[in-house]
Design an enzyme around this catalytic site. Sequence first.
Site, PDB file in Angstrom:
ATOM      1  N   CYS A  47     -41.676  13.873  -4.364  1.00 14.26           N
ATOM      2  CA  CYS A  47     -41.788  14.273  -5.770  1.00 14.26           C
ATOM      3  C   CYS A  47     -42.545  13.171  -6.513  1.00 14.26           C
ATOM      4  CB  CYS A  47     -40.371  14.418  -6.340  1.00 14.26           C
ATOM      5  SG  CYS A  47     -40.282  14.689  -8.119  1.00 14.26           S
ATOM      6  N   SER A  49     -41.761  11.768  -9.133  1.00 10.02           N
ATOM      7  CA  SER A  49     -40.840  10.749  -9.650  1.00 10.02           C
ATOM      8  C   SER A  49     -40.692   9.585  -8.664  1.00 10.02           C
ATOM      9  CB  SER A  49     -39.466  11.361  -9.949  1.00 10.02           C
ATOM     10  OG  SER A  49     -39.598  12.441 -10.843  1.00 10.02           O
ATOM     11  N   HIS A  52     -43.657   7.486  -9.288  1.00 10.38           N
ATOM     12  CA  HIS A  52     -43.560   6.726 -10.539  1.00 10.38           C
ATOM     13  C   HIS A  52     -42.874   5.373 -10.287  1.00 10.38           C
ATOM     14  CE1 HIS A  52     -45.072   9.885 -13.012  1.00 10.38           C
ATOM     15  NE2 HIS A  52     -43.963  10.586 -13.158  1.00 10.38           N
ATOM     16  N   HIS A  68     -35.283  11.814  -3.246  1.00  2.70           N
ATOM     17  CA  HIS A  68     -34.137  12.423  -3.946  1.00  2.70           C
ATOM     18  C   HIS A  68     -34.122  13.936  -3.815  1.00  2.70           C
ATOM     19  CE1 HIS A  68     -37.563  12.478  -6.677  1.00  2.70           C
ATOM     20  NE2 HIS A  68     -37.001  13.528  -7.256  1.00  2.70           N
ATOM     21  N   CYS A 175     -34.698  19.105  -6.155  1.00  2.00           N
ATOM     22  CA  CYS A 175     -35.385  18.599  -7.356  1.00  2.00           C
ATOM     23  C   CYS A 175     -36.440  19.564  -7.870  1.00  2.00           C
ATOM     24  CB  CYS A 175     -35.997  17.206  -7.165  1.00  2.00           C
ATOM     25  SG  CYS A 175     -36.794  16.681  -8.712  1.00  2.00           S
TER      26      CYS A 175
END
Length: 375
Positions: A47, A49, A52, A68, A175
């Site tokens: 993902c 994220s 990031h 995650h 997610c």
Amino acid sequence: MSTAGKVIKCKAAVLWEANKPFSIEEVEVAPPKAHEVRIKILATGICRSDDHVVTGGLVMPFPIILGHEAAGLVESVGEGVTSLKPGDKVIPLFIPQCGECSACLSSKGNMCIKNDIGSAAGLMADGTSRFTCKGKPVHHFIGTSTFTEYTVVHETAAVKIDSAAPPEKICLIGCGFSTGYGAALQTAKVEAGSTCAVFGLGGVGLSVIMGCKAAGASRIIAVDINSDKFAKAKELGATDCINPKDCKEPIHKVLIGMTGYGVDYSFEVIGRIETMVAALASCHYNYGVSVIVGVPPAAQNITFDPMLLFSGRTWKGSVFGGWKSKDSVPKLVADYMKKKFVLEPLITHTLPFSKINEGFDLLRAGKSIRSVLTF
Ligand SMILES: NC(=O)c1ccc[n+]([C@@H]2O[C@H](COP(=O)([O-])OP(=O)(O)OC[C@H]3O[C@@H](n4cnc5c(N)ncnc54)[C@H](O)[C@@H]3O)[C@@H](O)[C@H]2O)c1
Ligand SMILES: [Zn+2]
Ligand SMILES: [Zn+2]
């Protein structure tokens, strides 16, 4: 031979510092303590994220094991665990559901106070880590850490799902899919016949489009600076696709021009402050609703004309699509098994776990939607 109660040595992708590749290392995973479970990961998606954290947009402590969005099997449980048992197929929950905090008790909330997004401690509830590499403790990521053969999570941060569900598909329910689909259906509560604009056509933004379509939206305008994303957006329900780079006017003016006074619902699914304000300005001046789904970049503030809100617009955020995780994830898996929605179009690559860096390169190059790593 049972591994319960023993330290497990296995492979994990450790991120030692920002802006570096992941290194596949041998790590030690301690047994679960009270109210914790140890999970053998079967599949995990990549993902934005996670990326990031690599780039510093989302600040977390290093070294860390990211990931995650996953599915796995419970290997063993700690003392006092009642909701899970060894062998259960599970999805780890980066937003847990403790059932006791104000967000869990409110019918309006889902962001359980036990989450580790804002606090970013990178540790289990007792302030320690279950991972060790080369003698050093390694941090957990938002209570999940799935880029590893085995992980340990709190009992409230994993839920049992249908044992027949395919892990390499339904990991996305952990997610990306749930976040986007729920942002449309749960957070915005898009109605039949409404107009929507979705900024950012990654795995999450495309799932917003699926949610808007499921709600019966009459017009779904997809916005991305990468026109290669448009074919899939159309396949999943977008009625129009716009590349802001091809427009003479700012994107919010283009959207207002297309719809009269702006869309009923807009979604920012990128994680940039400029597009957050553009999405707000794109929704109807009086009753438009704009939802921030993209993770806000660390240490950046927004300046905007308050007239945008004064005239009546609503600006909201949505984490994990507003779903109460432990209650909703098994139902979403059941809905996938009943073919109420598809996940396959979101999965452009399936790679062995050892190719994790290749998976991130594909994301950064704009060539993948979701890459799923299998073990
Ligand atoms: N709220 C949550 O619970 C939650 C959950 C998962 C992901 N996220 C966040 O949602 C965002 C999207 O995640 P993803 O995995 O789909 O990411 P992604 O990188 O796959 O997709 C983002 C898309 O935005 C496009 N884009 C980039 N800059 C743009 C611009 N200026 N204008 C228009 N389009 C632009 C990219 O081309 C890309 O297609 C990320 O910020 C991620 O961290 C939030
Ligand atoms: Zn995610
Ligand atoms: Zn809670």
